[in-house]
Design a protein around this motif. Sequence first.
Motif, PDB file in Angstrom:
ATOM      1  N   ARG A  33       0.841  -1.207   0.000  1.00 55.11           N
ATOM      2  CA  ARG A  33       0.000   0.000   0.000  1.00 55.11           C
ATOM      3  C   ARG A  33       0.873   1.252   0.000  1.00 55.11           C
ATOM      4  NH1 ARG A  33      -2.093   3.094   3.989  1.00 55.11           N
ATOM      5  NH2 ARG A  33      -1.336   1.700   5.593  1.00 55.11           N
ATOM      6  N   LEU A  34       1.998   1.215   0.721  1.00 50.59           N
ATOM      7  CA  LEU A  34       2.914   2.356   0.701  1.00 50.59           C
ATOM      8  C   LEU A  34       3.479   2.576  -0.696  1.00 50.59           C
ATOM      9  CD1 LEU A  34       4.900   1.901   4.049  1.00 50.59           C
ATOM     10  CD2 LEU A  34       3.056   3.529   3.550  1.00 50.59           C
ATOM     11  N   ILE A  35       3.843   1.489  -1.382  1.00 54.87           N
ATOM     12  CA  ILE A  35       4.362   1.626  -2.757  1.00 54.87           C
ATOM     13  C   ILE A  35       3.293   2.213  -3.670  1.00 54.87           C
ATOM     14  CG2 ILE A  35       5.160   0.301  -4.755  1.00 54.87           C
ATOM     15  CD1 ILE A  35       6.540  -1.595  -2.829  1.00 54.87           C
ATOM     16  N   ASP A  36       2.053   1.728  -3.508  1.00 57.30           N
ATOM     17  CA  ASP A  36       0.976   2.262  -4.352  1.00 57.30           C
ATOM     18  C   ASP A  36       0.760   3.745  -4.089  1.00 57.30           C
ATOM     19  OD1 ASP A  36      -1.291   1.363  -6.205  1.00 57.30           O
ATOM     20  OD2 ASP A  36      -2.392   2.441  -4.635  1.00 57.30           O
ATOM     21  N   GLU A  37       0.854   4.160  -2.816  1.00 50.34           N
ATOM     22  CA  GLU A  37       0.697   5.579  -2.515  1.00 50.34           C
ATOM     23  C   GLU A  37       1.846   6.395  -3.102  1.00 50.34           C
ATOM     24  OE1 GLU A  37       0.398   5.734   1.664  1.00 50.34           O
ATOM     25  OE2 GLU A  37      -1.680   5.008   1.753  1.00 50.34           O
ATOM     26  N   ARG A  38       3.065   5.863  -3.061  1.00 52.17           N
ATOM     27  CA  ARG A  38       4.204   6.569  -3.674  1.00 52.17           C
ATOM     28  C   ARG A  38       4.021   6.719  -5.175  1.00 52.17           C
ATOM     29  NH1 ARG A  38       9.660   3.777  -2.317  1.00 52.17           N
ATOM     30  NH2 ARG A  38      10.423   5.655  -3.438  1.00 52.17           N
ATOM     31  N   LEU A  39       3.510   5.665  -5.817  1.00 53.23           N
ATOM     32  CA  LEU A  39       3.290   5.768  -7.261  1.00 53.23           C
ATOM     33  C   LEU A  39       2.211   6.802  -7.575  1.00 53.23           C
ATOM     34  CD1 LEU A  39       3.410   1.985  -8.287  1.00 53.23           C
ATOM     35  CD2 LEU A  39       5.140   3.730  -8.734  1.00 53.23           C
ATOM     36  N   ASP A  40       1.129   6.849  -6.791  1.00 53.50           N
ATOM     37  CA  ASP A  40       0.087   7.863  -7.010  1.00 53.50           C
ATOM     38  C   ASP A  40       0.641   9.268  -6.821  1.00 53.50           C
ATOM     39  OD1 ASP A  40      -1.932   6.098  -7.664  1.00 53.50           O
ATOM     40  OD2 ASP A  40      -2.615   5.840  -5.587  1.00 53.50           O
ATOM     41  N   ALA A  41       1.466   9.425  -5.766  1.00 53.25           N
ATOM     42  CA  ALA A  41       2.057  10.752  -5.537  1.00 53.25           C
ATOM     43  C   ALA A  41       2.975  11.157  -6.701  1.00 53.25           C
ATOM     44  CB  ALA A  41       2.814  10.758  -4.219  1.00 53.25           C
ATOM     45  N   ALA A  42       3.762  10.202  -7.216  1.00 52.98           N
ATOM     46  CA  ALA A  42       4.653  10.506  -8.346  1.00 52.98           C
ATOM     47  C   ALA A  42       3.855  10.874  -9.590  1.00 52.98           C
ATOM     48  CB  ALA A  42       5.550   9.302  -8.614  1.00 52.98           C
ATOM     49  N   LEU A  43       2.783  10.141  -9.884  1.00 54.63           N
ATOM     50  CA  LEU A  43       1.965  10.476 -11.048  1.00 54.63           C
ATOM     51  C   LEU A  43       1.299  11.836 -10.900  1.00 54.63           C
ATOM     52  CD1 LEU A  43       0.292   7.005 -11.736  1.00 54.63           C
ATOM     53  CD2 LEU A  43       2.132   8.089 -13.044  1.00 54.63           C
ATOM     54  N   THR A  44       0.898  12.178  -9.655  1.00 53.07           N
ATOM     55  CA  THR A  44       0.315  13.512  -9.438  1.00 53.07           C
ATOM     56  C   THR A  44       1.343  14.596  -9.706  1.00 53.07           C
ATOM     57  OG1 THR A  44      -1.199  12.586  -7.801  1.00 53.07           O
ATOM     58  CG2 THR A  44      -0.850  14.950  -7.737  1.00 53.07           C
ATOM     59  N   ARG A  80       8.530  23.590 -14.285  1.00 49.68           N
ATOM     60  CA  ARG A  80       8.197  23.126 -12.937  1.00 49.68           C
ATOM     61  C   ARG A  80       9.307  22.212 -12.443  1.00 49.68           C
ATOM     62  NH1 ARG A  80       3.590  23.422 -15.844  1.00 49.68           N
ATOM     63  NH2 ARG A  80       1.799  24.525 -14.906  1.00 49.68           N
ATOM     64  N   VAL A  81       9.573  22.260 -11.175  1.00 55.43           N
ATOM     65  CA  VAL A  81      10.624  21.438 -10.584  1.00 55.43           C
ATOM     66  C   VAL A  81      10.032  20.067 -10.251  1.00 55.43           C
ATOM     67  CG1 VAL A  81      12.267  21.187  -8.688  1.00 55.43           C
ATOM     68  CG2 VAL A  81      11.771  23.457  -9.641  1.00 55.43           C
ATOM     69  N   LEU A  82      10.617  19.022 -10.802  1.00 57.73           N
ATOM     70  CA  LEU A  82      10.180  17.660 -10.550  1.00 57.73           C
ATOM     71  C   LEU A  82      11.110  17.031  -9.514  1.00 57.73           C
ATOM     72  CD1 LEU A  82       9.401  16.399 -14.179  1.00 57.73           C
ATOM     73  CD2 LEU A  82       7.794  17.247 -12.447  1.00 57.73           C
ATOM     74  N   GLY A  83      10.537  16.633  -8.416  1.00 53.87           N
ATOM     75  CA  GLY A  83      11.342  16.019  -7.350  1.00 53.87           C
ATOM     76  C   GLY A  83      11.275  14.504  -7.377  1.00 53.87           C
ATOM     77  N   VAL A  84      10.881  13.930  -8.485  1.00 49.70           N
ATOM     78  CA  VAL A  84      10.719  12.479  -8.609  1.00 49.70           C
ATOM     79  C   VAL A  84      11.738  11.956  -9.606  1.00 49.70           C
ATOM     80  CG1 VAL A  84       9.137  10.597  -9.140  1.00 49.70           C
ATOM     81  CG2 VAL A  84       8.269  12.714  -8.117  1.00 49.70           C
ATOM     82  N   GLY A  85      12.411  10.882  -9.225  1.00 50.55           N
ATOM     83  CA  GLY A  85      13.331  10.219 -10.135  1.00 50.55           C
ATOM     84  C   GLY A  85      14.645  10.908 -10.298  1.00 50.55           C
ATOM     85  N   LEU A  86      15.060  11.705  -9.296  1.00 53.01           N
ATOM     86  CA  LEU A  86      16.334  12.394  -9.420  1.00 53.01           C
ATOM     87  C   LEU A  86      17.503  11.536  -8.968  1.00 53.01           C
ATOM     88  CD1 LEU A  86      15.269  15.932  -8.091  1.00 53.01           C
ATOM     89  CD2 LEU A  86      15.426  15.141 -10.463  1.00 53.01           C
ATOM     90  N   GLU A  87      17.275  10.745  -7.876  1.00 49.54           N
ATOM     91  CA  GLU A  87      18.357   9.935  -7.327  1.00 49.54           C
ATOM     92  C   GLU A  87      18.310   8.530  -7.927  1.00 49.54           C
ATOM     93  OE1 GLU A  87      18.100   9.960  -3.131  1.00 49.54           O
ATOM     94  OE2 GLU A  87      18.202  12.149  -2.950  1.00 49.54           O
TER      95      GLU A  87
END
Length: 497
Positions: free
Chosen positions: A36-47, A67-74
Amino acid sequence: MSLASRLSASFLAALAIVLIGFSAALGGLAVHHLHRLIDERLDAALTTLAAAAEVGPEGVEWEPDERVLGVGLEAGADQLRWVVRDAGGRLIDRSPNLNPRRLSLELAEGPTSGRFTGPDGRPWMVKSRRLAVPEALQEPVDPSKTPVAGRHSALILVAYAPLGPTEATLNRLGLTLIVLSTVLWLAAAAVNRRLCRRGLAPLTAMAMAARDADAEDRHERLPVPNTGDELEDLGQAFNGLLDRLHETLQQQRRFTGDASHQLRTPLAGLLGQVDVVLRRDRPPEEYRRVLGIVRHKAVHLQQIIESLLFLARTEAEAGRPEPEVIDLAAWVSEHLEGWSGHARGADLKGEASCPGPLWVRVHPLLLAQAVDNLLDNACKYGPPNTSIIVRTGRQAGLASLAVEDQGEGLSTEGQARAFEPFYRAPEAARHDQRGVGLGLAVARRIVTAFGGTLSAQGDLGQGSRFTIELPMSFVPPTRDEVPADPPSELAAESVSD
């Protein structure tokens, strides 16, 4: 298998079931929570990705630079990856931490939802979202107008989450649960085995004491643990049983000795008379006199033997005669009329303490045997010309018949032992009252066969009272009831004390 082993096996089986169930439940909750945590992270990333796109009437424009994207930087093993495709599936953009030489093509062309395995064998969870211009905002397509660069009819945003770290965590959790459950089970097995042996040690000691006990030792008892539980109750109950058995054994031995003495006396007198008369020839009158003495002693001996047989038989062996319902009050009045010719017949008086019939289910002839024994006992120990009252009544659903005399009464020991076979009270010995000491024992046995009780009361110098209590019957007698014959072991005449 010993009792300790069975108890240990039962406990350990139950504990194993509990540990397995607990581990399975905890593992299932952990899997559900982490997924469920992974699913929430994926929803947050898609948002977040959807916020980097601009949806307008002319199409969807991808503007990650504005816009600054904070997903997928590391590039960590547990970091999310993402790609952006157009409506035709062509790759538009990707996250910086996506290796273009190893995963970009596979991720770009891979599934858009669910779980899959990458080219390196690692598992991934993927989730996607489609961005398109709503129909209400769409403008008519103008073929002559040149499409604007960077605008698309729709964009597909796809986010990827690696499952390797999550599965590694779940594997560590499963291994931890297995090791911890095994250690707890083994520790419980060792402790439980010791506790079972310790808890059942008193039972083992009682078993050893019972095996080594001597039946002749009346003082030997089982060791009773002071535990306040069922083992202590068991030891006390068993010792109580031993007390009753030893008391019964002593009574049987005393009964056997008294019976042999009582039988030896009339037999010795009978043989003595026969030996005397056979020493020489005698006139016919002498033979008749001796035969009369022999007959008297033989009748006395017959009474003793029949009483002993009756007392020695169990209820199952003797059998209970077929009873009938009678009115006890009316029966007593009729029965006392049969004593009118007795020397003490004038002293007998019947009294009823309550009006109405007293229905009881008995065998009349056997009841007569018991009452005659009580009356004969009262006549012997009550002074002449004193009243002997036969009182009937009812109390608490029981019909009572009491025989009261004005004799010397009974001591405390006499009341307790009055119904023992061959027991003679000291008062009877002082007055030289003849008897075999079986009448009251036979009377109690008869009353007990009817489901009743026979008790003795009375203080020294104040007379005695013997009370028969019988269960009342609410079925009136019928005319066609015929009394059954009495058992053959009872003589028609009473056995006196």
